[in-house]
Each structure stands twice: as structure tokens, then as C-alpha cells.
Write a protein that holds these residues in place. Structure first.
Motif, short mmCIF file in Angstrom:
data_model
loop_
_atom_site.label_atom_id
_atom_site.label_comp_id
_atom_site.label_asym_id
_atom_site.label_seq_id
_atom_site.Cartn_x
_atom_site.Cartn_y
_atom_site.Cartn_z
N ILE A 39 -9.61 5.83 -8.58
CA ILE A 39 -9.35 4.65 -7.74
C ILE A 39 -7.95 4.10 -7.95
N SER A 40 -7.55 3.22 -7.04
CA SER A 40 -6.25 2.56 -7.11
C SER A 40 -6.37 1.15 -7.68
N ILE A 41 -7.45 0.46 -7.32
CA ILE A 41 -7.67 -0.92 -7.74
C ILE A 41 -9.11 -1.09 -8.19
N LEU B 184 -5.16 -0.04 -14.57
CA LEU B 184 -5.50 -0.25 -13.16
C LEU B 184 -5.12 -1.66 -12.71
N LYS B 185 -4.77 -1.80 -11.46
CA LYS B 185 -4.67 -3.13 -10.86
C LYS B 185 -6.10 -3.64 -10.72
N LYS C 240 -11.07 5.31 -13.43
CA LYS C 240 -9.62 5.12 -13.47
C LYS C 240 -8.79 6.26 -12.87
N LEU D 100 -5.59 4.63 -0.86
CA LEU D 100 -5.93 3.39 -1.54
C LEU D 100 -7.45 3.25 -1.61
N GLN E 153 3.08 1.96 -2.05
CA GLN E 153 3.39 2.33 -3.43
C GLN E 153 2.41 3.36 -3.99
N PHE E 154 1.26 3.50 -3.36
CA PHE E 154 0.24 4.41 -3.85
C PHE E 154 0.50 5.83 -3.34
N LYS E 155 0.43 6.79 -4.25
CA LYS E 155 0.69 8.17 -3.89
C LYS E 155 -0.58 8.89 -3.39
N LYS E 156 -1.70 8.24 -3.48
CA LYS E 156 -2.97 8.79 -3.00
C LYS E 156 -3.62 7.72 -2.14
N VAL F 27 0.81 -1.21 0.00
CA VAL F 27 0.00 0.00 0.00
C VAL F 27 0.85 1.26 0.00
#
Length: 87
Positions: free
Chosen positions: A37-39, A74-75, A34, A12, A7-10, A5
Motif C-alpha cells: 500500500i501507499s497510505i 508509511l503515510k 507496508k 495509490l 509522487q507515488f511510483k505505483k 499522487v
């Protein structure tokens, strides 16, 4: 796959349709989310309270998830209900 987690700049954020019903539905939803969201998460196997009722699109929808990932970057994630779904 393990996600770090950090790795996300915003924050999650995981979002998507409760039940994957069509490739078009998933792609439209993913494209609209897109940048937010992160995933991307979609329910491919949907156990129901009534046995033998609709339980999602199953393995067929895995290719839709791959397409979401390819088109949006996206993941992607989904839940599984039993060991056979993992196989």
C-alpha cells in the motif's frame, strides 16, 4: 496535509482496519501491508448508526498512528467526524 499522487511510483492504494481497536492490531496490519500500500488508513473515530455506541478509540489511537508511521515509513490517514476531532 496535501498528498501529491504523482509522487507515488505505483498505484495509490489506501488500506487498513475499518476500526482501530489496539496498537498491536494496527502495527500488525501495517507491517503486513507496508510493501503493498501507499497510505495506511485506520478508523479512529467511528460514528455508528446507533447513538452512544462504540465510536472508536479516539485521540488515544493517534499515538498508534504515529507509531505505525515510525515503524513502517508509511503515510497515515484517518477520517474525522466533526471539528472537535481536528482540534
Amino acid at each position: 496535509m496535501k498528498v501529491n499522487v504523482k509522487q507515488f511510483k505505483k498505484p495509490l492504494v489506501i488500506a487498513g482496519p475499518c476500526s482501530a481497536e489496539s496498537q498491536e492490531q494496527m502495527l500488525t496490519t501495517a507491517r503486513s501491508l507496508k510493501d503493498t500500500i501507499s497510505i495506511f488508513r485506520a478508523g479512529i473515530w467511528k460514528p455508528r448508526t446507533r447513538p452512544n455506541s462504540f465510536e472508536g478509540m479516539g485521540q488515544k489511537a493517534l499515538t498508534w498512528m504515529q507509531e505505525v508511521k515510525a515503524q513502517t515509513g508509511l503515510k497515515v490517514a484517518t477520517e474525522v467526524a466533526n471539528a472537535q476531532h481536528v482540534e
